[in-house]
Write an enzyme that holds these catalytic residues in place. Structure first.
Site, mmCIF file in Angstrom:
data_model
loop_
_atom_site.group_PDB
_atom_site.id
_atom_site.type_symbol
_atom_site.label_atom_id
_atom_site.label_comp_id
_atom_site.label_asym_id
_atom_site.label_seq_id
_atom_site.Cartn_x
_atom_site.Cartn_y
_atom_site.Cartn_z
ATOM 1 N N ASP A 32 74.981 37.069 -6.472
ATOM 2 C CA ASP A 32 74.291 36.917 -5.186
ATOM 3 C C ASP A 32 74.834 37.958 -4.205
ATOM 4 O O ASP A 32 75.929 38.493 -4.393
ATOM 5 C CB ASP A 32 74.554 35.500 -4.619
ATOM 6 C CG ASP A 32 73.443 35.017 -3.689
ATOM 7 O OD1 ASP A 32 72.728 34.065 -4.065
ATOM 8 O OD2 ASP A 32 73.278 35.599 -2.587
ATOM 9 N N ASP A 72 73.586 42.953 -5.366
ATOM 10 C CA ASP A 72 72.197 42.930 -4.908
ATOM 11 C C ASP A 72 71.289 43.245 -6.106
ATOM 12 O O ASP A 72 71.469 44.289 -6.754
ATOM 13 C CB ASP A 72 72.058 44.003 -3.808
ATOM 14 C CG ASP A 72 70.710 43.993 -3.119
ATOM 15 O OD1 ASP A 72 69.695 43.715 -3.778
ATOM 16 O OD2 ASP A 72 70.675 44.294 -1.908
ATOM 17 N N VAL A 73 70.308 42.383 -6.360
ATOM 18 C CA VAL A 73 69.426 42.614 -7.517
ATOM 19 C C VAL A 73 68.589 43.888 -7.386
ATOM 20 O O VAL A 73 68.039 44.367 -8.375
ATOM 21 C CB VAL A 73 68.465 41.424 -7.791
ATOM 22 C CG1 VAL A 73 69.194 40.208 -8.304
ATOM 23 C CG2 VAL A 73 67.612 41.091 -6.581
ATOM 24 N N TYR A 98 55.007 38.161 -0.071
ATOM 25 C CA TYR A 98 55.559 37.130 -0.966
ATOM 26 C C TYR A 98 54.511 36.732 -2.007
ATOM 27 O O TYR A 98 54.805 36.633 -3.196
ATOM 28 C CB TYR A 98 56.004 35.924 -0.142
ATOM 29 C CG TYR A 98 56.759 34.859 -0.901
ATOM 30 C CD1 TYR A 98 58.137 34.944 -1.057
ATOM 31 C CD2 TYR A 98 56.105 33.754 -1.436
ATOM 32 C CE1 TYR A 98 58.845 33.940 -1.744
ATOM 33 C CE2 TYR A 98 56.797 32.756 -2.113
ATOM 34 C CZ TYR A 98 58.168 32.858 -2.261
ATOM 35 O OH TYR A 98 58.862 31.864 -2.930
ATOM 36 N N LYS A 110 54.980 37.227 -5.990
ATOM 37 C CA LYS A 110 55.058 36.077 -6.894
ATOM 38 C C LYS A 110 53.883 36.051 -7.881
ATOM 39 O O LYS A 110 53.999 35.485 -8.963
ATOM 40 C CB LYS A 110 55.156 34.774 -6.097
ATOM 41 C CG LYS A 110 56.464 34.634 -5.304
ATOM 42 C CD LYS A 110 57.696 34.542 -6.216
ATOM 43 C CE LYS A 110 58.960 34.242 -5.437
ATOM 44 N NZ LYS A 110 60.160 34.129 -6.297
HETATM 45 P P1 NAD Z 1 67.695 30.285 -0.760
HETATM 46 O O1 NAD Z 1 67.516 31.232 0.368
HETATM 47 O O2 NAD Z 1 68.363 28.992 -0.496
HETATM 48 O O3 NAD Z 1 68.439 31.026 -1.973
HETATM 49 C C1 NAD Z 1 68.090 32.330 -2.362
HETATM 50 C C2 NAD Z 1 69.353 33.080 -2.748
HETATM 51 O O4 NAD Z 1 68.976 34.397 -3.179
HETATM 52 C C3 NAD Z 1 70.327 33.249 -1.577
HETATM 53 O O5 NAD Z 1 71.623 32.814 -1.932
HETATM 54 C C4 NAD Z 1 70.289 34.725 -1.288
HETATM 55 O O6 NAD Z 1 71.511 35.256 -0.793
HETATM 56 C C5 NAD Z 1 69.951 35.296 -2.670
HETATM 57 N N1 NAD Z 1 69.415 36.639 -2.572
HETATM 58 C C6 NAD Z 1 68.449 37.096 -1.716
HETATM 59 N N2 NAD Z 1 68.263 38.395 -1.891
HETATM 60 C C7 NAD Z 1 69.107 38.789 -2.883
HETATM 61 C C8 NAD Z 1 69.369 40.034 -3.492
HETATM 62 N N3 NAD Z 1 68.745 41.146 -3.113
HETATM 63 N N4 NAD Z 1 70.290 40.095 -4.486
HETATM 64 C C9 NAD Z 1 70.983 38.969 -4.854
HETATM 65 N N5 NAD Z 1 70.773 37.766 -4.289
HETATM 66 C C10 NAD Z 1 69.849 37.680 -3.320
HETATM 67 O O7 NAD Z 1 66.230 30.055 -1.337
HETATM 68 P P2 NAD Z 1 65.664 29.216 -2.572
HETATM 69 O O8 NAD Z 1 64.539 28.438 -2.042
HETATM 70 O O9 NAD Z 1 66.731 28.558 -3.340
HETATM 71 O O10 NAD Z 1 65.029 30.410 -3.425
HETATM 72 C C11 NAD Z 1 65.247 30.559 -4.814
HETATM 73 C C12 NAD Z 1 63.951 31.006 -5.464
HETATM 74 O O11 NAD Z 1 63.004 29.961 -5.389
HETATM 75 C C13 NAD Z 1 63.307 32.226 -4.827
HETATM 76 O O12 NAD Z 1 62.857 33.112 -5.849
HETATM 77 C C14 NAD Z 1 62.135 31.655 -4.076
HETATM 78 O O13 NAD Z 1 61.098 32.579 -3.909
HETATM 79 C C15 NAD Z 1 61.764 30.509 -4.969
HETATM 80 N N6 NAD Z 1 60.961 29.458 -4.341
HETATM 81 C C16 NAD Z 1 61.477 28.722 -3.312
HETATM 82 C C17 NAD Z 1 60.689 27.751 -2.715
HETATM 83 C C18 NAD Z 1 61.203 26.897 -1.575
HETATM 84 O O14 NAD Z 1 60.406 26.194 -0.945
HETATM 85 N N7 NAD Z 1 62.481 26.893 -1.282
HETATM 86 C C19 NAD Z 1 59.388 27.524 -3.188
HETATM 87 C C20 NAD Z 1 58.900 28.294 -4.244
HETATM 88 C C21 NAD Z 1 59.706 29.255 -4.814
#
Ligand code: NAD
Length: 252
Positions: free
Chosen positions: A39, A65-66, A155, A159
């Site tokens: 992360d 960073d990814v 987004y 996706k």
């Molecule tokens: P979150 O913000 O709680 O966690 C996301 C994590 O990704 C964070 O710790 C952040 O630091 C990390 N991150 C962001 N950019 C990064 C990078 N460039 N390199 C490495 N790490 C990075 O959010 P979440 O909801 O847990 O999101 C996880 C996944 O779920 C995402 O792909 C998101 O699109 C997807 N998602 C979330 C929801 C929702 O409602 N929360 C719904 C559908 C899909």
């Protein structure tokens, strides 16, 4: 929870500092896996590691960073000669900016993290998985992979596109033992929406129309359990699947 499901497995989890990624890292470790959490959020990663250690699990953390190839390569080198599971979970939102509102920086960053980042790490892990005879990739997509009412344009585009990445990987590498599947959550209680950048208010209001058919937000572990299952051997015939985990929202 099946505490033996991932025993002896080497598991990479991106986004492990928060939300679904943290819940997945915790679950994979509780199910016997040796987790490598990745992360950009160093303190969040350390907290995840502490939580896992407190329950006797194994988790190494790598800060990076990814979107940066050198960080991705450093991660894969640190993990070593075996990768059984790659959970592509890191992602960011786009502040609900529509076509008329999106700026280049938002577009580029969202596509870079949510799509190109997944490609970079999956591409780096692939030769390791092929050399060992197979592996499981699980990528977190979204309800925004199926429609447009859950986010802004960047987004939604990212996706949708990542589903193509998941399917292409499944199609071309399934014969070499690689399984690549997608999980599509609806709203989940995480930190993804917590940005100070201005949101498009009218787009959010319009999105509320489609959100009216929602049941309720999920807890991160309700998604982690699906990710874990898709990654485990019981899901051996799942490849190229697009699995909604949204409480039925996608049926509306
Ligand atoms: P979150 O913000 O709680 O966690 C996301 C994590 O990704 C964070 O710790 C952040 O630091 C990390 N991150 C962001 N950019 C990064 C990078 N460039 N390199 C490495 N790490 C990075 O959010 P979440 O909801 O847990 O999101 C996880 C996944 O779920 C995402 O792909 C998101 O699109 C997807 N998602 C979330 C929801 C929702 O409602 N929360 C719904 C559908 C899909």
């Amino acid at each position: 929870m099946d505490t033996a499901r991932h025993t002896g497995k080497i598991v990479i989890v991106t986004g492990a500092a928060s939300g679904i990624g943290r819940a997945s890292a915790i679950r994979f470790a509780a199910e016997g896996g040796s987790v490598f959490g990745f992360d950009i959020n160093e303190s969040g990663l350390q907290e995840t590691q502490k939580l896992i250690a407190a329950s006797g699990g194994k988790c190494e953390i790598i800060y990076g960073d990814v979107t940066i190839q050198a960080d991705v390569d450093r991660l894969v080198a640190a993990v070593g000669s075996r990768i059984d599971v790659l959970a592509n979970i890191a992602g960011i939102m786009d502040n609900f900016r529509t076509l008329g509102e999106v700026d280049d920086a938002t577009w580029d960053r969202v596509l870079d993290v949510n799509l190109t980042g997944v490609m970079r790490l999956s591409r780096a892990a692939l030769p390791v998985m092929i050399a060992q005879g197979g592996g499981a990739m699980v990528t977190v997509a979204s309800k925004a992979s199926l429609g447009a009412g859950a986010s802004g344009i960047a987004y939604t585009a990212s996706k949708h596109a990542v589903i193509g990445l998941v399917k292409s990987t499944a199609y071309f590498y399934g014969t070499q033992g690689i399984r690549s599947n997608a999980v599509l959550p609806g709203p989940v209680d995480t930190n993804i929406g917590t940005t100070s950048a201005p949101h498009s208010e009218w787009a959010m209001q319009r999105a509320h129309l489609s959100m009216a058919t929602l049941t309720k937000s999920a807890e991160p572990d309700q998604i982690a359990s699906v990710i874990s299952w898709l990654a485990c051997d019981e899901a051996s015939n799942m490849n190229g699947s697009v699995v909604s985990a949204d409480g039925g929202w996608a049926t509306a």
